[in-house]
Design a protein around this motif. Sequence first.
Motif, PDB file in Angstrom:
ATOM      1  N   SER A 115       6.977   3.551   2.977  1.00  0.00           N
ATOM      2  CA  SER A 115       6.008   2.552   2.503  1.00  0.00           C
ATOM      3  C   SER A 115       4.606   3.165   2.398  1.00  0.00           C
ATOM      4  N   HIS A 116       4.216   3.946   3.382  1.00  0.00           N
ATOM      5  CA  HIS A 116       2.899   4.598   3.346  1.00  0.00           C
ATOM      6  C   HIS A 116       2.840   5.628   2.221  1.00  0.00           C
ATOM      7  N   TYR A 117       3.904   6.386   2.059  1.00  0.00           N
ATOM      8  CA  TYR A 117       3.981   7.404   1.005  1.00  0.00           C
ATOM      9  C   TYR A 117       3.797   6.777  -0.377  1.00  0.00           C
ATOM     10  N   LEU A 118       4.510   5.681  -0.640  1.00  0.00           N
ATOM     11  CA  LEU A 118       4.408   5.015  -1.942  1.00  0.00           C
ATOM     12  C   LEU A 118       3.036   4.375  -2.132  1.00  0.00           C
ATOM     13  N   SER A 119       2.547   3.694  -1.111  1.00  0.00           N
ATOM     14  CA  SER A 119       1.223   3.053  -1.198  1.00  0.00           C
ATOM     15  C   SER A 119       0.138   4.082  -1.492  1.00  0.00           C
ATOM     16  N   GLN A 120       0.224   5.193  -0.812  1.00  0.00           N
ATOM     17  CA  GLN A 120      -0.782   6.248  -0.970  1.00  0.00           C
ATOM     18  C   GLN A 120      -0.724   6.855  -2.377  1.00  0.00           C
ATOM     19  N   ASN A 121       0.480   7.112  -2.873  1.00  0.00           N
ATOM     20  CA  ASN A 121       0.619   7.748  -4.187  1.00  0.00           C
ATOM     21  C   ASN A 121       0.363   6.810  -5.354  1.00  0.00           C
ATOM     22  N   LEU A 122       0.556   5.517  -5.145  1.00  0.00           N
ATOM     23  CA  LEU A 122       0.360   4.551  -6.229  1.00  0.00           C
ATOM     24  C   LEU A 122      -0.931   3.743  -6.080  1.00  0.00           C
ATOM     25  N   ASN A 123      -1.634   3.958  -4.975  1.00  0.00           N
ATOM     26  CA  ASN A 123      -2.885   3.243  -4.708  1.00  0.00           C
ATOM     27  C   ASN A 123      -2.722   1.727  -4.805  1.00  0.00           C
ATOM     28  N   GLN A 124      -1.626   1.241  -4.236  1.00  0.00           N
ATOM     29  CA  GLN A 124      -1.365  -0.198  -4.218  1.00  0.00           C
ATOM     30  C   GLN A 124      -0.769  -0.570  -2.861  1.00  0.00           C
ATOM     31  N   ASP A 125      -0.929  -1.840  -2.519  1.00  0.00           N
ATOM     32  CA  ASP A 125      -0.370  -2.358  -1.286  1.00  0.00           C
ATOM     33  C   ASP A 125       1.161  -2.314  -1.363  1.00  0.00           C
ATOM     34  N   TYR A 126       1.792  -1.885  -0.270  1.00  0.00           N
ATOM     35  CA  TYR A 126       3.252  -1.753  -0.280  1.00  0.00           C
ATOM     36  C   TYR A 126       3.953  -3.092  -0.490  1.00  0.00           C
ATOM     37  N   ASN A 127       3.446  -4.167   0.093  1.00  0.00           N
ATOM     38  CA  ASN A 127       4.085  -5.472  -0.096  1.00  0.00           C
ATOM     39  C   ASN A 127       4.127  -5.873  -1.568  1.00  0.00           C
ATOM     40  N   THR A 128       3.061  -5.580  -2.288  1.00  0.00           N
ATOM     41  CA  THR A 128       3.016  -5.861  -3.733  1.00  0.00           C
ATOM     42  C   THR A 128       4.075  -5.036  -4.460  1.00  0.00           C
ATOM     43  N   LEU A 129       4.134  -3.745  -4.123  1.00  0.00           N
ATOM     44  CA  LEU A 129       5.123  -2.859  -4.748  1.00  0.00           C
ATOM     45  C   LEU A 129       6.546  -3.309  -4.433  1.00  0.00           C
ATOM     46  N   SER A 130       6.776  -3.642  -3.172  1.00  0.00           N
ATOM     47  CA  SER A 130       8.104  -4.056  -2.728  1.00  0.00           C
ATOM     48  C   SER A 130       8.557  -5.339  -3.418  1.00  0.00           C
ATOM     49  N   ASN A 131       7.658  -6.319  -3.483  1.00  0.00           N
ATOM     50  CA  ASN A 131       7.996  -7.587  -4.144  1.00  0.00           C
ATOM     51  C   ASN A 131       8.283  -7.392  -5.624  1.00  0.00           C
ATOM     52  N   LEU A 132       7.467  -6.593  -6.294  1.00  0.00           N
ATOM     53  CA  LEU A 132       7.675  -6.316  -7.717  1.00  0.00           C
ATOM     54  C   LEU A 132       9.008  -5.608  -7.940  1.00  0.00           C
ATOM     55  N   PHE A 133       9.280  -4.590  -7.136  1.00  0.00           N
ATOM     56  CA  PHE A 133      10.514  -3.820  -7.270  1.00  0.00           C
ATOM     57  C   PHE A 133      11.736  -4.715  -7.069  1.00  0.00           C
ATOM     58  N   SER A 134      11.715  -5.522  -6.021  1.00  0.00           N
ATOM     59  CA  SER A 134      12.838  -6.422  -5.729  1.00  0.00           C
ATOM     60  C   SER A 134      13.039  -7.439  -6.836  1.00  0.00           C
ATOM     61  N   GLU A 135      11.945  -7.956  -7.358  1.00  0.00           N
ATOM     62  CA  GLU A 135      12.012  -8.960  -8.429  1.00  0.00           C
ATOM     63  C   GLU A 135      12.642  -8.375  -9.696  1.00  0.00           C
ATOM     64  N   VAL A 136      12.236  -7.179 -10.069  1.00  0.00           N
ATOM     65  CA  VAL A 136      12.691  -6.578 -11.324  1.00  0.00           C
ATOM     66  C   VAL A 136      14.056  -5.897 -11.183  1.00  0.00           C
ATOM     67  N   GLU A 137      14.285  -5.189 -10.078  1.00  0.00           N
ATOM     68  CA  GLU A 137      15.481  -4.370  -9.915  1.00  0.00           C
ATOM     69  C   GLU A 137      16.620  -5.058  -9.157  1.00  0.00           C
ATOM     70  N   ASN A 138      16.362  -6.209  -8.578  1.00  0.00           N
ATOM     71  CA  ASN A 138      17.357  -6.940  -7.770  1.00  0.00           C
ATOM     72  C   ASN A 138      17.900  -6.129  -6.597  1.00  0.00           C
ATOM     73  N   THR A 139      17.080  -5.263  -6.068  1.00  0.00           N
ATOM     74  CA  THR A 139      17.382  -4.512  -4.853  1.00  0.00           C
ATOM     75  C   THR A 139      16.057  -4.137  -4.210  1.00  0.00           C
ATOM     76  N   THR A 140      16.102  -3.721  -2.965  1.00  0.00           N
ATOM     77  CA  THR A 140      14.859  -3.327  -2.296  1.00  0.00           C
ATOM     78  C   THR A 140      14.564  -1.850  -2.534  1.00  0.00           C
ATOM     79  N   ILE A 141      13.322  -1.495  -2.304  1.00  0.00           N
ATOM     80  CA  ILE A 141      12.926  -0.084  -2.410  1.00  0.00           C
ATOM     81  C   ILE A 141      13.710   0.740  -1.403  1.00  0.00           C
ATOM     82  N   GLU A 142      13.889   0.206  -0.214  1.00  0.00           N
ATOM     83  CA  GLU A 142      14.596   0.938   0.839  1.00  0.00           C
ATOM     84  C   GLU A 142      16.049   1.219   0.448  1.00  0.00           C
TER      85      GLU A 142
END
Length: 186
Positions: free
Chosen positions: A93-120
Amino acid sequence: MKIYIKNMVCSRCKMVVKSVFETVGIETLAIDLGEVELKSEISETQKSALSKALKPLGFEIIDDKKSKTIDRIKTLIIDLVQNKNNDLKSNLSHYLSQNLNQDYNTLSNLFSEVENTTIEKYFIHQKIEKIKELIIYDELSLSEIAYSLNYSSVSHLSNQFKKITGYSPTYFKNLKLIKRKQIEDL
């Protein structure tokens, strides 16, 4: 100007995409996984020609912001697993947040919504495919594979492998009939 391209996941992809840009006659400044920086703006006609040339090779131009973010997440995870997983000093989560300059919760919610699976889960599936590759190559022991993919132990690797594939790593090694999945099919 930058153009974002879906399914660019390895150095060969970068070479193929570079070749397509040269063939279409568009000059580039830099080509990285998932993105190409251009020397100048391109017309809609050039963009259309580029899209048509990329499509048969399994690549797509990404236009919307959500798709760009999802593709960047996938590209970072694939690059991490394939090239530098043992370099992960913090959590994913820290790695992705740092590289994308976005909050991990935002990234996680977007990913789950679009891909129907979690980032993990996506990350774990990528690691399992890498484990399959390393098992098939038969150059490393399971403990070396566990270390190289940042697992805490061989048993942790084995448990996760069995949970995802239904096979123990040893049984999988003996099968050699199960084909690996292509990265973009995960």
